[in-house]
Design a protein around this motif. Structure first.
Motif, PDB file in Angstrom:
ATOM      1  N   ALA A 304     -24.707 -49.291 -37.329  1.00 36.59           N
ATOM      2  CA  ALA A 304     -24.383 -49.588 -38.724  1.00 36.59           C
ATOM      3  C   ALA A 304     -25.030 -48.565 -39.651  1.00 36.59           C
ATOM      4  O   ALA A 304     -26.166 -48.140 -39.426  1.00 36.59           O
ATOM      5  CB  ALA A 304     -24.845 -50.993 -39.084  1.00 36.59           C
ATOM      6  N   ILE A 305     -24.316 -48.199 -40.702  1.00 33.98           N
ATOM      7  CA  ILE A 305     -24.817 -47.142 -41.588  1.00 33.98           C
ATOM      8  C   ILE A 305     -25.821 -47.651 -42.606  1.00 33.98           C
ATOM      9  O   ILE A 305     -26.457 -46.847 -43.289  1.00 33.98           O
ATOM     10  CB  ILE A 305     -23.651 -46.444 -42.326  1.00 33.98           C
ATOM     11  CG1 ILE A 305     -22.885 -47.454 -43.179  1.00 33.98           C
ATOM     12  CG2 ILE A 305     -22.745 -45.737 -41.339  1.00 33.98           C
ATOM     13  CD1 ILE A 305     -21.805 -46.823 -44.043  1.00 33.98           C
ATOM     14  N   ASP A 306     -25.966 -48.970 -42.727  1.00 36.61           N
ATOM     15  CA  ASP A 306     -26.948 -49.506 -43.671  1.00 36.61           C
ATOM     16  C   ASP A 306     -27.467 -50.854 -43.169  1.00 36.61           C
ATOM     17  O   ASP A 306     -26.905 -51.460 -42.248  1.00 36.61           O
ATOM     18  CB  ASP A 306     -26.357 -49.636 -45.074  1.00 36.61           C
ATOM     19  CG  ASP A 306     -25.096 -50.482 -45.121  1.00 36.61           C
ATOM     20  OD1 ASP A 306     -24.856 -51.266 -44.182  1.00 36.61           O
ATOM     21  OD2 ASP A 306     -24.336 -50.362 -46.097  1.00 36.61           O
ATOM     22  N   SER A 307     -28.530 -51.308 -43.796  1.00 37.71           N
ATOM     23  CA  SER A 307     -29.140 -52.578 -43.395  1.00 37.71           C
ATOM     24  C   SER A 307     -28.214 -53.749 -43.663  1.00 37.71           C
ATOM     25  O   SER A 307     -28.217 -54.730 -42.913  1.00 37.71           O
ATOM     26  CB  SER A 307     -30.465 -52.782 -44.138  1.00 37.71           C
ATOM     27  OG  SER A 307     -31.394 -51.778 -43.796  1.00 37.71           O
ATOM     28  N   PHE A 308     -27.447 -53.687 -44.741  1.00 35.96           N
ATOM     29  CA  PHE A 308     -26.533 -54.776 -45.081  1.00 35.96           C
ATOM     30  C   PHE A 308     -25.568 -55.043 -43.935  1.00 35.96           C
ATOM     31  O   PHE A 308     -25.381 -56.192 -43.507  1.00 35.96           O
ATOM     32  CB  PHE A 308     -25.777 -54.427 -46.363  1.00 35.96           C
ATOM     33  CG  PHE A 308     -24.832 -55.501 -46.833  1.00 35.96           C
ATOM     34  CD1 PHE A 308     -25.238 -56.821 -46.938  1.00 35.96           C
ATOM     35  CD2 PHE A 308     -23.528 -55.176 -47.183  1.00 35.96           C
ATOM     36  CE1 PHE A 308     -24.367 -57.805 -47.390  1.00 35.96           C
ATOM     37  CE2 PHE A 308     -22.651 -56.149 -47.630  1.00 35.96           C
ATOM     38  CZ  PHE A 308     -23.078 -57.470 -47.737  1.00 35.96           C
ATOM     39  N   GLY A 309     -24.974 -53.988 -43.395  1.00 31.21           N
ATOM     40  CA  GLY A 309     -24.056 -54.140 -42.267  1.00 31.21           C
ATOM     41  C   GLY A 309     -24.763 -54.657 -41.030  1.00 31.21           C
ATOM     42  O   GLY A 309     -24.240 -55.518 -40.314  1.00 31.21           O
ATOM     43  N   GLY A 310     -25.961 -54.150 -40.767  1.00 28.83           N
ATOM     44  CA  GLY A 310     -26.720 -54.615 -39.610  1.00 28.83           C
ATOM     45  C   GLY A 310     -27.090 -56.077 -39.713  1.00 28.83           C
ATOM     46  O   GLY A 310     -27.020 -56.823 -38.734  1.00 28.83           O
ATOM     47  N   PHE A 311     -27.473 -56.523 -40.921  1.00 30.27           N
ATOM     48  CA  PHE A 311     -27.829 -57.931 -41.108  1.00 30.27           C
ATOM     49  C   PHE A 311     -26.607 -58.842 -40.962  1.00 30.27           C
ATOM     50  O   PHE A 311     -26.719 -59.958 -40.446  1.00 30.27           O
ATOM     51  CB  PHE A 311     -28.462 -58.133 -42.487  1.00 30.27           C
ATOM     52  CG  PHE A 311     -29.787 -57.450 -42.666  1.00 30.27           C
ATOM     53  CD1 PHE A 311     -30.586 -57.143 -41.570  1.00 30.27           C
ATOM     54  CD2 PHE A 311     -30.247 -57.112 -43.933  1.00 30.27           C
ATOM     55  CE1 PHE A 311     -31.815 -56.508 -41.729  1.00 30.27           C
ATOM     56  CE2 PHE A 311     -31.472 -56.483 -44.102  1.00 30.27           C
ATOM     57  CZ  PHE A 311     -32.259 -56.179 -43.005  1.00 30.27           C
ATOM     58  N   ILE A 312     -25.454 -58.385 -41.428  1.00 31.57           N
ATOM     59  CA  ILE A 312     -24.226 -59.167 -41.263  1.00 31.57           C
ATOM     60  C   ILE A 312     -23.961 -59.420 -39.789  1.00 31.57           C
ATOM     61  O   ILE A 312     -23.679 -60.554 -39.373  1.00 31.57           O
ATOM     62  CB  ILE A 312     -23.024 -58.455 -41.920  1.00 31.57           C
ATOM     63  CG1 ILE A 312     -23.089 -58.576 -43.446  1.00 31.57           C
ATOM     64  CG2 ILE A 312     -21.702 -59.031 -41.408  1.00 31.57           C
ATOM     65  CD1 ILE A 312     -21.988 -57.825 -44.170  1.00 31.57           C
ATOM     66  N   ILE A 313     -24.052 -58.372 -38.987  1.00 32.12           N
ATOM     67  CA  ILE A 313     -23.778 -58.531 -37.561  1.00 32.12           C
ATOM     68  C   ILE A 313     -24.845 -59.388 -36.897  1.00 32.12           C
ATOM     69  O   ILE A 313     -24.547 -60.175 -35.984  1.00 32.12           O
ATOM     70  CB  ILE A 313     -23.661 -57.161 -36.874  1.00 32.12           C
ATOM     71  CG1 ILE A 313     -22.503 -56.370 -37.494  1.00 32.12           C
ATOM     72  CG2 ILE A 313     -23.422 -57.327 -35.374  1.00 32.12           C
ATOM     73  CD1 ILE A 313     -22.295 -55.003 -36.903  1.00 32.12           C
ATOM     74  N   THR A 314     -26.089 -59.285 -37.342  1.00 29.24           N
ATOM     75  CA  THR A 314     -27.140 -60.171 -36.832  1.00 29.24           C
ATOM     76  C   THR A 314     -26.758 -61.630 -37.047  1.00 29.24           C
ATOM     77  O   THR A 314     -26.911 -62.471 -36.153  1.00 29.24           O
ATOM     78  CB  THR A 314     -28.478 -59.880 -37.537  1.00 29.24           C
ATOM     79  OG1 THR A 314     -28.881 -58.538 -37.254  1.00 29.24           O
ATOM     80  CG2 THR A 314     -29.563 -60.842 -37.063  1.00 29.24           C
ATOM     81  N   GLY A 315     -26.240 -61.937 -38.241  1.00 30.05           N
ATOM     82  CA  GLY A 315     -25.810 -63.298 -38.531  1.00 30.05           C
ATOM     83  C   GLY A 315     -24.657 -63.749 -37.664  1.00 30.05           C
ATOM     84  O   GLY A 315     -24.636 -64.888 -37.171  1.00 30.05           O
ATOM     85  N   VAL A 316     -23.695 -62.869 -37.447  1.00 33.02           N
ATOM     86  CA  VAL A 316     -22.530 -63.215 -36.616  1.00 33.02           C
ATOM     87  C   VAL A 316     -22.957 -63.431 -35.167  1.00 33.02           C
ATOM     88  O   VAL A 316     -22.529 -64.397 -34.511  1.00 33.02           O
ATOM     89  CB  VAL A 316     -21.447 -62.115 -36.700  1.00 33.02           C
ATOM     90  CG1 VAL A 316     -20.290 -62.422 -35.740  1.00 33.02           C
ATOM     91  CG2 VAL A 316     -20.911 -61.993 -38.124  1.00 33.02           C
ATOM     92  N   ILE A 317     -23.799 -62.552 -34.644  1.00 30.53           N
ATOM     93  CA  ILE A 317     -24.304 -62.716 -33.278  1.00 30.53           C
ATOM     94  C   ILE A 317     -25.014 -64.059 -33.131  1.00 30.53           C
ATOM     95  O   ILE A 317     -24.795 -64.799 -32.151  1.00 30.53           O
ATOM     96  CB  ILE A 317     -25.266 -61.570 -32.905  1.00 30.53           C
ATOM     97  CG1 ILE A 317     -24.492 -60.258 -32.734  1.00 30.53           C
ATOM     98  CG2 ILE A 317     -26.024 -61.888 -31.610  1.00 30.53           C
ATOM     99  CD1 ILE A 317     -25.391 -59.050 -32.506  1.00 30.53           C
TER     100      ILE A 317
END
Length: 373
Positions: A304-317
């Motif tokens: 992910a290019i930013d923390s926002f995208g990484g946190f979104i995927i963390t939530g989905v996982i």
């Protein structure tokens, strides 16, 4: 090697970029398998109700088509624009929970649904992706709050209000939502002790809600002694189904327990039908597909290019993983019984549509991910 962005588009709609075909393929296979199992588990009930044997499968297929269209559309949206909508969406989620408590439709002793003509909408399912988006955005914009326990309480105030409203009628979904909040905070927070305090408080509140309500405390008795508990019938039938399946199962469509013995056989308890018809082998294949999907999500999160995208995927996982664990735990009587669907497989339109929407968010992050070239 240097990491490069596959797309530099800054518009609302993203063109090009990386398409994670592996995730799309896995989701398609799991949903298709779910349709097959919904038909197998529900055809007897449908016919007994005077409906076509394919009734539930067709409805689930329609929801699946809507979900895949939504997934594709969301995957084309620049997910960073959702940051501007996170607060509005959070307030909308809270408003929906209040509405369903006041004017919602009751079923199985709980008020969880809003009727929109022939369609029943479950607001708690809508709240899950909204909580993911809000928490991901809050952890980026208000990162200084993560340094203190007071700051964390401020950060999670709105999601906790929403979760509390959900817990009134649906404790299991509230626990899943709280797990999403904690997981995103765990990844974002530099001080785990503060997160530990939040977790202890959350567990204490969940315990009070679980043991303080009569029908919920009865479920613990059904978990410990299903053979003697008045509430243990469903658990016993589920265990009968799993035990009779053996390693390769009775064969697709040959379940005995779905013939009026196992309640919610096409919904919360569909995994027990899988075990009965396809055996331990089939169950392991399903679990393997889910593990592969989660690892694909982790791959996207790492790029992910930013923390926002990484946190979104963390939530989905977290959402997918915790819901799988809870559902299988209930079916196998590993944890006390509760009503949680098996993601992408159990019958349920709202759940399927909004879980596919979450996959759309993951694919949106993937379109702008950084890849080593």
């Amino acid at each position: 090697m240097e990491k490069k962005r596959r797309t530099t588009k800054n518009s609302f709609w993203v063109k090009g970029g990386y398409t994670d075909y592996q995730s799309i393929f896995l989701i398609f296979v799991i949903v298709l398998f779910g349709l097959m199992m919904v038909y197998s588990a529900s055809s007897y009930r449908a016919i007994r109700s005077g409906l076509p044997g394919t009734y539930f499968m067709v409805r689930q297929a329609i929801f699946g088509v809507i979900g895949f269209i939504g997934m594709y559309a969301i995957s084309r949206v620049n997910y960073r624009y959702l940051s501007n909508l996170s607060l509005v969406l959070m307030y909308a989620a809270i408003a929906m929970q209040v509405f369903v408590l006041i004017l919602g439709r009751a079923s199985h002793g709980a008020t969880r649904w809003i009727e929109l003509g022939p369609v029943q909408l479950q607001p708690s399912e809508i709240a899950k992706p909204i909580i993911i988006i809000y928490m991901a955005d809050a952890c980026v914009k208000k990162s200084k709050y993560l340094n203190s326990i007071i700051g964390i309480f401020k950060l999670v105030l709105l999601p906790v209000i929403c979760i509390g409203l959900i817990a009134v009628e649906n404790l299991s979904t509230a626990i899943i939502c709280f797990a999403i909040v904690v997981a995103i905070l765990f990844v974002a927070s530099p001080k785990l002790f503060n997160l530990f305090i939040l977790g202890i408080i959350g567990i204490a509140v969940a315990a009070i809600l679980a043991f303080g309500v009569g029908y919920r405390s009865d479920r613990f008795e059904a978990w410990r002694h299903p053979e003697t508990s008045d509430s243990g019938f469903q658990t016993l039938q589920s265990l009968y189904a799993i035990g009779s399946g053996g390693f390769f199962g009775r064969g697709l469509g040959n379940s005995i327990q779905k013939l009026g013995f196992l309640p919610e056989s096409h919904n919360d308890m569909i995994f027990s039908v899988i075990c009965e018809e396809l055996g331990l082998f089939g169950a392991l294949v399903v679990i393997t597909l889910f593990i592969m999907l989660i690892f694909r999500f982790k791959f996207i999160a790492d790029g992910a290019i930013d923390s926002f995208g990484g946190f979104i995927i963390t939530g989905v996982i977290t959402h997918v993983a915790v819901q799988i664990i809870v559902n299988i735990g209930v079916v196998t009587n590993t944890i006390p019984p509760t009503g949680v669907t098996l993601p992408f497989i159990s019958y349920g339109g709202t759940s399927l549509i909004f879980m596919l929407a979450e996959i759309g968010l993951v694919l949106s992050v993937a379109r702008q991910m950084s890849l080593t070239e």
